[in-house]
Design a protein around this motif. Structure first.
Motif, PDB file in Angstrom:
ATOM      1  N   GLN A 112     -28.847 -11.692 -13.191  1.00  0.00           N
ATOM      2  CA  GLN A 112     -28.521 -11.407 -14.601  1.00  0.00           C
ATOM      3  C   GLN A 112     -27.164 -11.970 -15.031  1.00  0.00           C
ATOM      4  OE1 GLN A 112     -28.880  -7.079 -14.181  1.00  0.00           O
ATOM      5  NE2 GLN A 112     -30.698  -7.164 -15.482  1.00  0.00           N
ATOM      6  N   GLY A 113     -26.672 -12.944 -14.284  1.00  0.00           N
ATOM      7  CA  GLY A 113     -25.402 -13.566 -14.666  1.00  0.00           C
ATOM      8  C   GLY A 113     -24.179 -12.931 -14.037  1.00  0.00           C
ATOM      9  N   ALA A 114     -24.380 -12.101 -12.997  1.00  0.00           N
ATOM     10  CA  ALA A 114     -23.220 -11.466 -12.351  1.00  0.00           C
ATOM     11  C   ALA A 114     -23.530 -11.155 -10.894  1.00  0.00           C
ATOM     12  CB  ALA A 114     -22.834 -10.196 -13.089  1.00  0.00           C
ATOM     13  N   VAL A 115     -22.605 -11.557 -10.013  1.00  0.00           N
ATOM     14  CA  VAL A 115     -22.697 -11.240  -8.587  1.00  0.00           C
ATOM     15  C   VAL A 115     -21.323 -10.746  -8.130  1.00  0.00           C
ATOM     16  CG1 VAL A 115     -23.100 -12.136  -6.263  1.00  0.00           C
ATOM     17  CG2 VAL A 115     -24.473 -12.979  -8.174  1.00  0.00           C
ATOM     18  N   ALA A 116     -21.323  -9.615  -7.434  1.00  0.00           N
ATOM     19  CA  ALA A 116     -20.064  -9.050  -6.935  1.00  0.00           C
ATOM     20  C   ALA A 116     -20.004  -9.182  -5.421  1.00  0.00           C
ATOM     21  CB  ALA A 116     -19.939  -7.586  -7.340  1.00  0.00           C
ATOM     22  N   GLN A 117     -18.842  -9.523  -4.952  1.00  0.00           N
ATOM     23  CA  GLN A 117     -18.616  -9.603  -3.515  1.00  0.00           C
ATOM     24  C   GLN A 117     -17.938  -8.316  -3.063  1.00  0.00           C
ATOM     25  OE1 GLN A 117     -16.574 -13.131  -2.351  1.00  0.00           O
ATOM     26  NE2 GLN A 117     -16.251 -12.461  -0.253  1.00  0.00           N
ATOM     27  N   ILE A 118     -18.532  -7.643  -2.099  1.00  0.00           N
ATOM     28  CA  ILE A 118     -18.042  -6.355  -1.623  1.00  0.00           C
ATOM     29  C   ILE A 118     -17.218  -6.546  -0.362  1.00  0.00           C
ATOM     30  CG2 ILE A 118     -18.715  -4.012  -0.919  1.00  0.00           C
ATOM     31  CD1 ILE A 118     -19.471  -4.861  -3.797  1.00  0.00           C
ATOM     32  N   SER A 119     -16.109  -5.846  -0.266  1.00  0.00           N
ATOM     33  CA  SER A 119     -15.294  -5.940   0.934  1.00  0.00           C
ATOM     34  C   SER A 119     -15.968  -5.213   2.086  1.00  0.00           C
ATOM     35  CB  SER A 119     -13.914  -5.330   0.685  1.00  0.00           C
ATOM     36  OG  SER A 119     -13.184  -5.286   1.907  1.00  0.00           O
ATOM     37  N   PRO A 120     -15.996  -5.827   3.265  1.00  0.00           N
ATOM     38  CA  PRO A 120     -16.585  -5.156   4.429  1.00  0.00           C
ATOM     39  C   PRO A 120     -15.638  -4.160   5.092  1.00  0.00           C
ATOM     40  CG  PRO A 120     -15.851  -7.343   5.038  1.00  0.00           C
ATOM     41  CD  PRO A 120     -15.591  -7.204   3.559  1.00  0.00           C
ATOM     42  N   ILE A 121     -14.414  -4.059   4.572  1.00  0.00           N
ATOM     43  CA  ILE A 121     -13.440  -3.138   5.162  1.00  0.00           C
ATOM     44  C   ILE A 121     -12.908  -2.186   4.098  1.00  0.00           C
ATOM     45  CG2 ILE A 121     -12.714  -4.855   6.874  1.00  0.00           C
ATOM     46  CD1 ILE A 121     -10.084  -5.121   5.179  1.00  0.00           C
ATOM     47  N   GLU A 122     -12.309  -1.105   4.559  1.00  0.00           N
ATOM     48  CA  GLU A 122     -11.609  -0.194   3.671  1.00  0.00           C
ATOM     49  C   GLU A 122     -10.133  -0.579   3.665  1.00  0.00           C
ATOM     50  OE1 GLU A 122     -12.625   2.282   1.665  1.00  0.00           O
ATOM     51  OE2 GLU A 122     -14.707   1.802   2.142  1.00  0.00           O
ATOM     52  N   PHE A 123      -9.558  -0.706   2.487  1.00  0.00           N
ATOM     53  CA  PHE A 123      -8.144  -1.052   2.395  1.00  0.00           C
ATOM     54  C   PHE A 123      -7.279   0.206   2.497  1.00  0.00           C
ATOM     55  CE2 PHE A 123     -10.289  -4.629   0.388  1.00  0.00           C
ATOM     56  CZ  PHE A 123      -9.655  -5.690   0.997  1.00  0.00           C
ATOM     57  N   HIS A 124      -6.085   0.023   3.027  1.00  0.00           N
ATOM     58  CA  HIS A 124      -5.173   1.138   3.254  1.00  0.00           C
ATOM     59  C   HIS A 124      -4.214   1.293   2.075  1.00  0.00           C
ATOM     60  CE1 HIS A 124      -5.905   1.800   7.707  1.00  0.00           C
ATOM     61  NE2 HIS A 124      -6.596   0.693   7.453  1.00  0.00           N
ATOM     62  N   ASN A 125      -3.714   2.492   1.913  1.00  0.00           N
ATOM     63  CA  ASN A 125      -2.675   2.768   0.928  1.00  0.00           C
ATOM     64  C   ASN A 125      -1.331   2.393   1.534  1.00  0.00           C
ATOM     65  OD1 ASN A 125      -0.477   4.876   0.022  1.00  0.00           O
ATOM     66  ND2 ASN A 125      -1.917   4.699  -1.679  1.00  0.00           N
ATOM     67  N   ILE A 126      -0.541   1.590   0.820  1.00  0.00           N
ATOM     68  CA  ILE A 126       0.698   1.077   1.396  1.00  0.00           C
ATOM     69  C   ILE A 126       1.703   2.188   1.703  1.00  0.00           C
ATOM     70  CG2 ILE A 126       1.677   0.536  -0.891  1.00  0.00           C
ATOM     71  CD1 ILE A 126       3.159  -1.794   0.464  1.00  0.00           C
TER      72      ILE A 126
END
Length: 244
Positions: free
Chosen positions: A68-82
């Motif tokens: 439908q005109g949109a593709v999202a790339q999902i991160s395979p990891i969880e990011f940390h809070n700095i």
């Protein structure tokens, strides 16, 4: 790109963003119109999701599904809070060592840096939400799985991270040729964070103004620069040598 790292379709991506899914990037079809597409665009701007407009052929290469005109790339990891990461490292009794990447764009360079960071005991890598290389299949492969072992933080702007690190007593050292100091003239023994620039531009001048110290690698040949992942590796091993 693996299907497990994708979401396709306008409504599905809207729901993913609203559900706080960790989205690396959204690819939007150039010239597409419509209420649902406009809703997604508005949400992307509001939530500051990394995005780019591409021809439909690019989307078709990413997936053979009805995107439908949109593709999202999902991160395979969880990011940390700095804030949490820095606090945990400080409380552990270690001498902190972080790497900041100022909009590094090549996923293979990113993966190689993560791999070296894991081997040299780096406590975390800090990247900017927009403008940098994503964590995708190529990143994972090049890192040899180190992406799952080294904490990675995302910040709105690299300057935000610098201010927080400096306020926490962590010195920020820029890897740049715009100095007379080599990496052998600079101390990495105290708490520090090494900032590496992008492949083409290097470190943003406005970022460079805020660092505590600068260091360069001595170059004896005719080539004026090293690959950024190679340069980062050399600097990290000098930091490790000083700390051993």
């Amino acid at each position: 790109m693996e299907n497990s790292t994708q979401i396709f379709g306008l409504r599905a991506i809207i729901e993913a963003i609203n559900s706080n899914e960790t989205i690396e990037k959204v690819f939007l079809q150039k010239g597409l119109k419509g209420d649902l597409f406009n809703e997604l665009e508005t949400l992307i701007r509001k939530e500051k999701v990394n995005s780019s407009y591409v021809p439909v052929e690019k989307l078709n290469r990413l997936t053979n599904k009805n995107h439908q005109g949109a593709v999202a790339q999902i991160s395979p990891i969880e990011f940390h809070n700095i804030e949490d990461l820095v606090l945990n490292v400080m409380e552990s009794g270690k001498t902190p060592l972080f790497v900041l990447l100022d909009q590094l764009s090549d996923v293979r360079n990113f993966g190689a840096i993560i791999r070296t960071a894991e081997c040299t005991g780096v406590d975390g890598i800090i990247i900017q939400k927009k403008g940098g290389a994503p964590v995708n299949g190529d990143t994972i492969k090049t890192s040899a799985g180190a992406v799952f072992k080294v904490p990675i933080c995302k910040v709105d702007h690299i300057k935000d991270a610098m201010f927080y690190l400096q306020a926490s007593g962590i010195k920020v050292i820029a890897a740049t040729e715009k100095t007379d100091n080599t990496i052998y003239d600079v101390s990495f023994k105290e708490p520090c964070a090494i900032i590496m620039g992008s492949e083409g531009r290097g470190i943003n001048p406005s970022v460079l103004k805020l660092v505590d110290d600068k260091a360069k690698l001595p170059l004896l040949g005719e080539i004026e620069s090293l690959n950024v992942s190679v340069a980062c590796g050399a600097i990290l091993y000098e930091a490790l040598r000083q700390r051993l």
